[in-house]
Scaffold this motif. Structure first.
Motif, PDB file in Angstrom:
ATOM      1  N   GLY A   1     -41.577 -13.724  18.194  1.00  0.00           N
ATOM      2  CA  GLY A   1     -40.121 -13.623  18.155  1.00  0.00           C
ATOM      3  C   GLY A   1     -39.609 -12.723  17.056  1.00  0.00           C
ATOM      4  O   GLY A   1     -38.555 -12.998  16.469  1.00  0.00           O
ATOM      5  N   GLY A   2     -40.365 -11.669  16.765  1.00  0.00           N
ATOM      6  CA  GLY A   2     -39.962 -10.738  15.719  1.00  0.00           C
ATOM      7  C   GLY A   2     -40.466 -11.096  14.340  1.00  0.00           C
ATOM      8  O   GLY A   2     -40.287 -10.317  13.394  1.00  0.00           O
ATOM      9  N   SER A   3     -41.081 -12.256  14.192  1.00  0.00           N
ATOM     10  CA  SER A   3     -41.639 -12.674  12.901  1.00  0.00           C
ATOM     11  C   SER A   3     -43.158 -12.599  12.949  1.00  0.00           C
ATOM     12  O   SER A   3     -43.777 -12.936  13.963  1.00  0.00           O
ATOM     13  CB  SER A   3     -41.206 -14.102  12.565  1.00  0.00           C
ATOM     14  OG  SER A   3     -39.802 -14.191  12.465  1.00  0.00           O
ATOM     15  N   ILE A   4     -43.764 -12.177  11.868  1.00  0.00           N
ATOM     16  CA  ILE A   4     -45.218 -12.116  11.768  1.00  0.00           C
ATOM     17  C   ILE A   4     -45.717 -13.452  11.213  1.00  0.00           C
ATOM     18  O   ILE A   4     -45.297 -13.876  10.124  1.00  0.00           O
ATOM     19  CB  ILE A   4     -45.676 -10.960  10.860  1.00  0.00           C
ATOM     20  CG1 ILE A   4     -45.120  -9.624  11.381  1.00  0.00           C
ATOM     21  CG2 ILE A   4     -47.194 -10.927  10.776  1.00  0.00           C
ATOM     22  CD1 ILE A   4     -45.583  -9.276  12.777  1.00  0.00           C
ATOM     23  N   ILE A   5     -46.583 -14.109  11.964  1.00  0.00           N
ATOM     24  CA  ILE A   5     -47.112 -15.404  11.519  1.00  0.00           C
ATOM     25  C   ILE A   5     -48.635 -15.363  11.513  1.00  0.00           C
ATOM     26  O   ILE A   5     -49.256 -14.583  12.230  1.00  0.00           O
ATOM     27  CB  ILE A   5     -46.626 -16.552  12.419  1.00  0.00           C
ATOM     28  CG1 ILE A   5     -47.138 -16.375  13.854  1.00  0.00           C
ATOM     29  CG2 ILE A   5     -45.112 -16.668  12.383  1.00  0.00           C
ATOM     30  CD1 ILE A   5     -46.867 -17.574  14.735  1.00  0.00           C
ATOM     31  N   ASP A   6     -49.212 -16.210  10.670  1.00  0.00           N
ATOM     32  CA  ASP A   6     -50.662 -16.355  10.612  1.00  0.00           C
ATOM     33  C   ASP A   6     -51.120 -17.396  11.623  1.00  0.00           C
ATOM     34  O   ASP A   6     -50.539 -18.487  11.713  1.00  0.00           O
ATOM     35  CB  ASP A   6     -51.111 -16.801   9.218  1.00  0.00           C
ATOM     36  CG  ASP A   6     -50.999 -15.686   8.188  1.00  0.00           C
ATOM     37  OD1 ASP A   6     -50.934 -14.510   8.591  1.00  0.00           O
ATOM     38  OD2 ASP A   6     -50.973 -16.003   6.977  1.00  0.00           O
ATOM     39  N   VAL A   7     -52.145 -17.061  12.383  1.00  0.00           N
ATOM     40  CA  VAL A   7     -52.773 -18.003  13.304  1.00  0.00           C
ATOM     41  C   VAL A   7     -54.186 -18.267  12.794  1.00  0.00           C
ATOM     42  O   VAL A   7     -54.938 -17.325  12.536  1.00  0.00           O
ATOM     43  CB  VAL A   7     -52.812 -17.452  14.737  1.00  0.00           C
ATOM     44  CG1 VAL A   7     -53.531 -18.431  15.662  1.00  0.00           C
ATOM     45  CG2 VAL A   7     -51.405 -17.182  15.244  1.00  0.00           C
ATOM     46  N   ARG A   8     -54.530 -19.521  12.656  1.00  0.00           N
ATOM     47  CA  ARG A   8     -55.812 -19.901  12.074  1.00  0.00           C
ATOM     48  C   ARG A   8     -56.701 -20.599  13.102  1.00  0.00           C
ATOM     49  O   ARG A   8     -56.222 -21.390  13.918  1.00  0.00           O
ATOM     50  CB  ARG A   8     -55.610 -20.843  10.875  1.00  0.00           C
ATOM     51  CG  ARG A   8     -54.863 -20.200   9.727  1.00  0.00           C
ATOM     52  CD  ARG A   8     -54.454 -21.210   8.665  1.00  0.00           C
ATOM     53  NE  ARG A   8     -53.749 -20.563   7.575  1.00  0.00           N
ATOM     54  CZ  ARG A   8     -54.299 -20.222   6.411  1.00  0.00           C
ATOM     55  NH1 ARG A   8     -55.575 -20.530   6.175  1.00  0.00           N
ATOM     56  NH2 ARG A   8     -53.591 -19.620   5.481  1.00  0.00           N
ATOM     57  N   HIS A   9     -57.987 -20.299  13.037  1.00  0.00           N
ATOM     58  CA  HIS A   9     -59.001 -20.978  13.835  1.00  0.00           C
ATOM     59  C   HIS A   9     -60.146 -21.396  12.920  1.00  0.00           C
ATOM     60  O   HIS A   9     -60.461 -20.700  11.945  1.00  0.00           O
ATOM     61  CB  HIS A   9     -59.571 -20.059  14.926  1.00  0.00           C
ATOM     62  CG  HIS A   9     -58.619 -19.772  16.041  1.00  0.00           C
ATOM     63  ND1 HIS A   9     -57.643 -18.804  15.960  1.00  0.00           N
ATOM     64  CD2 HIS A   9     -58.504 -20.329  17.283  1.00  0.00           C
ATOM     65  CE1 HIS A   9     -56.967 -18.765  17.094  1.00  0.00           C
ATOM     66  NE2 HIS A   9     -57.453 -19.673  17.906  1.00  0.00           N
ATOM     67  N   VAL A  10     -60.763 -22.525  13.239  1.00  0.00           N
ATOM     68  CA  VAL A  10     -61.996 -22.922  12.575  1.00  0.00           C
ATOM     69  C   VAL A  10     -63.136 -22.724  13.564  1.00  0.00           C
ATOM     70  O   VAL A  10     -62.980 -22.955  14.771  1.00  0.00           O
ATOM     71  CB  VAL A  10     -61.934 -24.380  12.062  1.00  0.00           C
ATOM     72  CG1 VAL A  10     -61.731 -25.372  13.202  1.00  0.00           C
ATOM     73  CG2 VAL A  10     -63.185 -24.727  11.257  1.00  0.00           C
ATOM     74  N   ILE A  11     -64.271 -22.274  13.051  1.00  0.00           N
ATOM     75  CA  ILE A  11     -65.446 -22.000  13.882  1.00  0.00           C
ATOM     76  C   ILE A  11     -66.444 -23.147  13.776  1.00  0.00           C
ATOM     77  O   ILE A  11     -66.826 -23.553  12.668  1.00  0.00           O
ATOM     78  CB  ILE A  11     -66.126 -20.683  13.449  1.00  0.00           C
ATOM     79  CG1 ILE A  11     -65.160 -19.501  13.554  1.00  0.00           C
ATOM     80  CG2 ILE A  11     -67.386 -20.438  14.283  1.00  0.00           C
ATOM     81  CD1 ILE A  11     -64.674 -19.205  14.953  1.00  0.00           C
ATOM     82  N   HIS A  12     -66.856 -23.670  14.931  1.00  0.00           N
ATOM     83  CA  HIS A  12     -67.946 -24.646  14.985  1.00  0.00           C
ATOM     84  C   HIS A  12     -68.773 -24.364  16.225  1.00  0.00           C
ATOM     85  O   HIS A  12     -68.221 -24.141  17.307  1.00  0.00           O
ATOM     86  CB  HIS A  12     -67.419 -26.083  15.030  1.00  0.00           C
ATOM     87  CG  HIS A  12     -66.913 -26.574  13.711  1.00  0.00           C
ATOM     88  ND1 HIS A  12     -67.686 -26.573  12.573  1.00  0.00           N
ATOM     89  CD2 HIS A  12     -65.696 -27.083  13.348  1.00  0.00           C
ATOM     90  CE1 HIS A  12     -66.987 -27.063  11.571  1.00  0.00           C
ATOM     91  NE2 HIS A  12     -65.776 -27.379  12.000  1.00  0.00           N
ATOM     92  N   GLY A  13     -70.081 -24.371  16.082  1.00  0.00           N
ATOM     93  CA  GLY A  13     -70.961 -24.110  17.220  1.00  0.00           C
ATOM     94  C   GLY A  13     -70.713 -22.746  17.842  1.00  0.00           C
ATOM     95  O   GLY A  13     -70.933 -22.555  19.033  1.00  0.00           O
ATOM     96  N   GLY A  14     -70.264 -21.792  17.030  1.00  0.00           N
ATOM     97  CA  GLY A  14     -69.997 -20.450  17.531  1.00  0.00           C
ATOM     98  C   GLY A  14     -68.700 -20.310  18.286  1.00  0.00           C
ATOM     99  O   GLY A  14     -68.371 -19.220  18.765  1.00  0.00           O
ATOM    100  N   ALA A  15     -67.930 -21.398  18.410  1.00  0.00           N
ATOM    101  CA  ALA A  15     -66.687 -21.378  19.173  1.00  0.00           C
ATOM    102  C   ALA A  15     -65.490 -21.505  18.235  1.00  0.00           C
ATOM    103  O   ALA A  15     -65.601 -21.972  17.106  1.00  0.00           O
ATOM    104  CB  ALA A  15     -66.667 -22.510  20.190  1.00  0.00           C
TER     105      ALA A  15
END
Length: 257
Positions: free
Chosen positions: A44-58
């Motif tokens: 929506g016009g704003s830059i946001i951080d998206v976070r993921h955690v990795i487990h089992g390669g996924a």
């Protein structure tokens, strides 16, 4: 039985498979368990951080409000395309627990299999094997099993192959080798086969190993013969052991949304 029907149907299968585009292979992340990946998106016009955690390669998306529960010295800023290329399905044998939940699961064939007690957990590496994932991403898609997965409960001899998210008994060693051999058989927790359906998903296309007659299944678990095989998507055709399909009643094809 009409041998011309069998040969013609099998020939159509072969031609369709040869001409089809191969499915994109899964890509496992080359990061250790617990790694945090951050990428930025325009929302929506704003830059946001998206976070993921990795487990089992996924990858597992870290939901809003869960960020403080998932921190790691192995935290990297990466591109959105790198994250998108990482599979959602952990490696076989990955033991997972959603944050705030007591239930523990082991992943085989992309499906989460419930580990019922501490004794069973020891079989899969004990408490030290458990990886915690965000509550918001440990969802029902993990009940969808990769077609062709071979499983047996680790304390029993019976082997099953899974198609259309349903289990089919594999009665002979020759059948086991048809699906890749004993090396492909995954040992799931004791008692977990009872949670598997015996009726395949609506629209599943099956034939027996020695037959060219192809069936499509409806929403009630009934089968009907595909009369014009060349008109159907052969990439979704699955092969089950001989004698398997006699147990399913005949019916007209329909699916309910």
């Amino acid at each position: 039985m009409n041998t011309h029907l069998i040969k013609g149907a099998l020939a159509a299968v072969a031609l369709a498979l040869l001409s089809s585009t191969p499915a994109r292979a899964q890509v496992y992340a080359n990061y250790p368990d617990g790694t945090i990946l951050i990428h930025q998106v325009n929302f929506g016009g704003s830059i946001i951080d998206v976070r993921h955690v990795i487990h089992g390669g996924a990858k597992f998306r870290i939901g809003v409000g869960e960020e403080s529960y998932f921190t790691s010295p192995h935290t990297y800023n990466v591109s959105e395309s790198e994250v998108e290329a990482i599979t959602n399905s952990p490696r076989d044998g990955t033991v997972l627990q959603a944050r705030g939940d007591h239930a523990v699961y082991v992943i085989f064939g992309g499906r989460k299999w419930h580990i019922p007690d501490a004794q069973e957990l020891e079989y899969y590496g004990g408490v030290g094997a458990i990886r915690t994932v965000p509550e918001s991403t440990f969802v029902s898609w993990m009940y969808l099993t990769r077609p062709g997965t071979l499983v047996r409960e680790h304390n029993t001899a019976a082997v099953y192959v899974i198609f259309g998210n349903a289990r089919f008994w594999v009665p002979t060693e020759a059948d086991v080798f048809y699906y890749g051999g004993w090396i492909e058989v995954r040992d799931v927790p004791a008692g977990s086969m009872s949670s598997m359906k015996t009726k395949p998903d609506c629209g599943t296309r099956l034939r027996e190993r020695s037959s060219g007659v192809i069936y499509i299944f409806n929403a009630a678990g009934q089968k009907s013969v595909i009369q014009n095989p060349a008109d159907y998507d052969w990439a979704n055709l699955r092969v089950v052991p001989d004698g398997t399909l006699a147990a399913y009643p005949d019916g007209s094809f329909f699916c309910m949304n």
